[in-house]
Design an enzyme around this catalytic site. Structure first.
Site, PDB file in Angstrom:
ATOM      1  N   HIS A   1       0.898  -1.323   0.028  1.00  0.00           N
ATOM      2  CA  HIS A   1      -0.035   0.133   0.070  1.00  0.00           C
ATOM      3  C   HIS A   1       0.949   1.077  -0.085  1.00  0.00           C
ATOM      4  CE1 HIS A   1      -3.787   2.562   0.824  1.00  0.00           C
ATOM      5  NE2 HIS A   1      -3.868   1.853   1.641  1.00  0.00           N
TER       6      HIS A   1
ATOM      7  N   LYS B   1       8.131  -9.079  -6.902  1.00  0.00           N
ATOM      8  CA  LYS B   1       7.123  -7.996  -6.924  1.00  0.00           C
ATOM      9  C   LYS B   1       8.047  -6.608  -7.356  1.00  0.00           C
ATOM     10  CE  LYS B   1       2.657  -8.825  -6.048  1.00  0.00           C
ATOM     11  NZ  LYS B   1       1.479  -8.535  -5.243  1.00  0.00           N
TER      12      LYS B   1
ATOM     13  N   HIS C   1      -2.276  -2.308  -9.658  1.00  0.00           N
ATOM     14  CA  HIS C   1      -3.116  -1.797  -9.004  1.00  0.00           C
ATOM     15  C   HIS C   1      -4.478  -2.644  -8.703  1.00  0.00           C
ATOM     16  CE1 HIS C   1      -6.042   0.918  -7.192  1.00  0.00           C
ATOM     17  NE2 HIS C   1      -5.011   1.911  -6.688  1.00  0.00           N
TER      18      HIS C   1
ATOM     19  N   ARG D   1      -3.163   9.134 -11.559  1.00  0.00           N
ATOM     20  CA  ARG D   1      -2.407  10.256 -10.738  1.00  0.00           C
ATOM     21  C   ARG D   1      -1.069  10.022 -11.216  1.00  0.00           C
ATOM     22  NH1 ARG D   1      -4.177   7.188  -5.021  1.00  0.00           N
ATOM     23  NH2 ARG D   1      -3.753   5.308  -6.713  1.00  0.00           N
TER      24      ARG D   1
ATOM     25  N   ASP E   1       2.497   5.763  -6.669  1.00  0.00           N
ATOM     26  CA  ASP E   1       3.416   5.795  -5.806  1.00  0.00           C
ATOM     27  C   ASP E   1       4.906   5.808  -6.631  1.00  0.00           C
ATOM     28  OD1 ASP E   1       2.715   5.750  -3.049  1.00  0.00           O
ATOM     29  OD2 ASP E   1       2.302   3.525  -3.207  1.00  0.00           O
TER      30      ASP E   1
HETATM   31  C1  LIG Z   1      -1.194   4.277  -3.304  1.00  0.00           C
HETATM   32  C2  LIG Z   1      -1.284   2.826  -3.331  1.00  0.00           C
HETATM   33  O1  LIG Z   1      -1.497   1.942  -2.378  1.00  0.00           O
HETATM   34  S1  LIG Z   1      -1.139   1.868  -4.818  1.00  0.00           S
HETATM   35  C3  LIG Z   1      -0.360   0.217  -4.666  1.00  0.00           C
HETATM   36  C4  LIG Z   1       1.250   0.492  -4.114  1.00  0.00           C
HETATM   37  N1  LIG Z   1       1.652  -0.893  -3.886  1.00  0.00           N
HETATM   38  C5  LIG Z   1       2.519  -1.442  -4.751  1.00  0.00           C
HETATM   39  O2  LIG Z   1       3.088  -0.642  -5.632  1.00  0.00           O
HETATM   40  C6  LIG Z   1       3.030  -2.749  -4.591  1.00  0.00           C
HETATM   41  C7  LIG Z   1       3.130  -3.692  -6.126  1.00  0.00           C
HETATM   42  N2  LIG Z   1       1.921  -3.843  -6.408  1.00  0.00           N
HETATM   43  C8  LIG Z   1       1.230  -4.783  -5.958  1.00  0.00           C
HETATM   44  O3  LIG Z   1       1.621  -5.894  -5.115  1.00  0.00           O
HETATM   45  C9  LIG Z   1      -0.156  -5.230  -6.792  1.00  0.00           C
HETATM   46  O4  LIG Z   1      -0.113  -4.667  -7.865  1.00  0.00           O
HETATM   47  C10 LIG Z   1      -1.261  -4.494  -5.886  1.00  0.00           C
HETATM   48  C11 LIG Z   1      -1.150  -5.001  -4.112  1.00  0.00           C
HETATM   49  C12 LIG Z   1      -1.235  -3.110  -5.826  1.00  0.00           C
HETATM   50  C13 LIG Z   1      -2.567  -5.099  -6.510  1.00  0.00           C
HETATM   51  O5  LIG Z   1      -2.631  -6.385  -6.062  1.00  0.00           O
HETATM   52  P1  LIG Z   1      -3.621  -7.287  -7.027  1.00  0.00           P
HETATM   53  O6  LIG Z   1      -5.095  -6.593  -7.088  1.00  0.00           O
HETATM   54  O7  LIG Z   1      -3.627  -8.868  -6.362  1.00  0.00           O
HETATM   55  O8  LIG Z   1      -2.974  -7.448  -8.465  1.00  0.00           O
HETATM   56  P2  LIG Z   1      -3.292  -8.114  -9.795  1.00  0.00           P
HETATM   57  O9  LIG Z   1      -4.696  -8.925  -9.501  1.00  0.00           O
HETATM   58  O10 LIG Z   1      -3.618  -6.941 -10.833  1.00  0.00           O
HETATM   59  O11 LIG Z   1      -2.310  -8.878  -9.977  1.00  0.00           O
HETATM   60  C14 LIG Z   1      -2.323  -9.743 -11.226  1.00  0.00           C
HETATM   61  C15 LIG Z   1      -0.909 -10.225 -11.688  1.00  0.00           C
HETATM   62  O12 LIG Z   1       0.037  -9.285 -11.789  1.00  0.00           O
HETATM   63  C16 LIG Z   1       1.184  -9.533 -10.937  1.00  0.00           C
HETATM   64  N3  LIG Z   1       1.414  -8.214 -10.277  1.00  0.00           N
HETATM   65  C17 LIG Z   1       0.910  -7.266  -9.839  1.00  0.00           C
HETATM   66  N4  LIG Z   1       1.731  -6.180  -9.482  1.00  0.00           N
HETATM   67  C18 LIG Z   1       2.777  -6.735  -9.766  1.00  0.00           C
HETATM   68  C19 LIG Z   1       3.855  -5.986  -9.387  1.00  0.00           C
HETATM   69  N5  LIG Z   1       4.101  -4.701  -8.942  1.00  0.00           N
HETATM   70  N6  LIG Z   1       5.242  -6.579  -9.736  1.00  0.00           N
HETATM   71  C20 LIG Z   1       5.324  -7.899 -10.165  1.00  0.00           C
HETATM   72  N7  LIG Z   1       3.964  -8.562 -10.440  1.00  0.00           N
HETATM   73  C21 LIG Z   1       2.823  -7.918 -10.167  1.00  0.00           C
HETATM   74  C22 LIG Z   1       0.474 -10.315  -9.553  1.00  0.00           C
HETATM   75  O13 LIG Z   1       1.698 -10.882  -8.949  1.00  0.00           O
HETATM   76  C23 LIG Z   1      -0.511 -11.233 -10.221  1.00  0.00           C
HETATM   77  O14 LIG Z   1       0.348 -12.292 -11.084  1.00  0.00           O
HETATM   78  P3  LIG Z   1      -0.238 -13.791 -10.679  1.00  0.00           P
HETATM   79  O15 LIG Z   1      -1.647 -13.538 -11.498  1.00  0.00           O
HETATM   80  O16 LIG Z   1       0.566 -14.588 -11.514  1.00  0.00           O
HETATM   81  O17 LIG Z   1      -0.517 -13.948  -9.326  1.00  0.00           O
HETATM   82  O1  LIG Z   2      -6.814   1.867  -3.800  1.00  0.00           O
HETATM   83  C1  LIG Z   2      -5.858   1.496  -3.348  1.00  0.00           C
HETATM   84  O2  LIG Z   2      -6.227   0.010  -3.176  1.00  0.00           O
HETATM   85  C2  LIG Z   2      -4.524   1.812  -3.012  1.00  0.00           C
HETATM   86  C3  LIG Z   2      -4.452   3.406  -3.596  1.00  0.00           C
HETATM   87  O3  LIG Z   2      -4.190   3.462  -4.765  1.00  0.00           O
HETATM   88  C4  LIG Z   2      -4.636   4.095  -2.740  1.00  0.00           C
HETATM   89  O4  LIG Z   2      -5.018   4.107  -1.537  1.00  0.00           O
HETATM   90  O5  LIG Z   2      -4.435   5.511  -3.092  1.00  0.00           O
END
Ligand SMILES: CC(=O)SCCNC(=O)CCNC(=O)[C@H](O)C(C)(C)COP(=O)(O)OP(=O)(O)OC[C@H]1O[C@@H](n2cnc3c(N)ncnc32)[C@H](O)[C@@H]1OP(=O)(O)O
Ligand SMILES: O=C([O-])CC(=O)C(=O)O
Length: 375
Positions: free
Chosen positions: A222, A255, A261, A270, A312
């Site tokens: 997050h 990851k 997202h 954003r 981010d």
């Molecule tokens: C402001 C915020 O909070 S924005 C989010 C900030 N967080 C991050 O940047 C952390 C990196 N990103 C992630 O871990 C994820 O994309 C999340 C947590 C944001 C969303 O998670 P989910 O909804 O489960 O992602 P989603 O269903 O789209 O994932 C699909 C596939 O892509 C992969 N994937 C998604 N994001 C990433 C990533 N950043 N790097 C590598 N692989 C990824 C997943 O592992 C999944 O693969 P699988 O089907 O083989 O398991």
């Molecule tokens: O909506 C989400 O899951 C994460 C995010 O981008 C935020 O909190 O800004």
């Protein structure tokens, strides 16, 4: 009957868990709106205080209301002495998000929310005080300096940078900070906001809701992703190195923080806004490494995984160019998202029922208890 594997196992994705009038995320034709306003218009034309007023008080302020709101928030910047003393006892080795969490909690013991009639005052107090909670501790723990917490900066964005650097920011730097606070202010039922709403649904106090939300935001999936993204970018000395390193990470199924997202499928609205400011700051700094490396990571993620940068990723380089130490990145998210969290708590309280879902039991069948002597 819903299948629990597709519910809990999939992080409740796609489940509607409540109602809100605050925000839409990922709706067709409008990437992100706060109370009906497009985030791109707010980021281009508003200040953070206008957006906080919109979220917490329901409407954009008039000029007179905005002036009064800025004054009110400015009067709430300083910290009570026992809070300063508490912050002085937190070690320099602590993570600044733990400082935010502890600071919010301690303020709640000193200036409790006696009744829900106090909620607007408490929300404003947290918005006013968070920069000083972080930066009083930061300076004291780094150098033993007890800073003056109440700067004469005109808004929270400039106040933050003034407390950090000990001087007023340039117009561009103040604008970038304002835009960043606007972009991070609200995002529907994300994990930290949902944490705040679950806490609010027990009729708990606002400090508890915000303290819990900070704990949720801290994680690298997050809010913590902006710090993790900076650590990644700094590992590479050139775009070529970044491409090779990224491909190796993806082969190892690692990851990449700052990408993907839970709700957006193609892009995070954003991102383009903060990326543009990161580019401007890179040009101002004469940077020839960080921004090109960031773009190389961005391109490689698109080509190799079809993934896009979320809010981010380019915040990392933007904050870095503002001279902000990496461990302070996610606390800035707190300074901003407090507006969204508090607005959600108000909304939950106005139409409350305790949030209490059910679990699909997957443990052993019911069995007879064996007294300890017979086990
Ligand atoms: C402001 C915020 O909070 S924005 C989010 C900030 N967080 C991050 O940047 C952390 C990196 N990103 C992630 O871990 C994820 O994309 C999340 C947590 C944001 C969303 O998670 P989910 O909804 O489960 O992602 P989603 O269903 O789209 O994932 C699909 C596939 O892509 C992969 N994937 C998604 N994001 C990433 C990533 N950043 N790097 C590598 N692989 C990824 C997943 O592992 C999944 O693969 P699988 O089907 O083989 O398991
Ligand atoms: O909506 C989400 O899951 C994460 C995010 O981008 C935020 O909190 O800004």
């Amino acid at each position: 009957m819903a299948d629990s594997k597709t519910l809990g196992g999939a992080g409740l994705r796609g489940q509607v868990a409540g109602r809100t009038a605050l925000c839409t995320v990922g709706k067709t034709g409008a990437g992100l709106t706060y109370r009906g306003y497009d985030i791109r218009e707010l980021a281009a034309q508003a200040d953070f205080e206008e957006v906080a007023h919109l979220l917490l008080y329901g409407e954009l302020p008039t000029q007179a209301q905005l002036d009064a709101y800025r004054q009110r928030l400015a009067a709430l910047r300083d910290l009570p002495q026992p809070l300063k003393e508490g912050l002085e006892r937190i070690p320099a080795s602590a993570h600044p998000m733990d400082v935010m969490r502890s600071g919010a909690s301690l303020l709640g013991t000193l200036e409790p929310e006696h009744s829900f009639a106090d909620q607007q005052q408490v929300a404003d107090r947290l918005l006013g005080a968070f920069p000083a909670i972080l930066l009083y501790w930061h300076h004291f723990s780094q150098s033993g300096t007890r800073i003056d917490c109440s700067s004469d900066a005109p808004d929270i964005a400039s106040h933050f940078l003034t407390l950090l650097h000990g001087k007023a920011p340039s117009e561009l730097h103040a604008r970038v900070m304002n835009v960043s606070l606007i972009l991070y202010a609200e995002h529907e039922f994300n994990a930290s906001t949902f944490t705040a709403r679950v806490c609010a649904s027990t009729l708990s106090d606002l400090y508890s809701c915000v303290t819990g939300a900070i704990g949720s935001l801290r994680g690298p999936l997050h809010g913590g992703a902006n710090e993790a993204a900076m650590a990644l970018i700094e590992r590479f000395a050139s775009p070529e190195e970044a491409v090779t390193g990224l491909k190796q990470m993806l082969e190892r199924k690692e990851k990449v923080m700052g990408f993907g997202h839970a709700i957006y499928r193609d892009s995070d609205p954003r991102n383009e806004v903060i990326k543009d400011y990161a580019r401007q700051l890179a040009a101002e700094m004469g940077d020839r490494v960080l921004f090109p490396v960031s773009e190389a990571i961005d391109r490689t993620m698109k080509e190799e995984k079809g993934l896009f940068p979320n809010a981010d990723f380019y915040h990392a380089s933007a904050y870095h160019f503002l001279g902000i130490p990496t461990p302070l990145f996610t606390p800035i998210f707190v300074c901003s998202r407090t507006a969204g969290w508090c607005a959600h708590v108000f909304e939950q309280r106005a139409d409350n029922r305790i949030i209490r879902p059910s679990a699909d039991y997957i443990g052993v069948e019911q069995r007879a208890f064996t007294p300890i002597a017979n086990r």
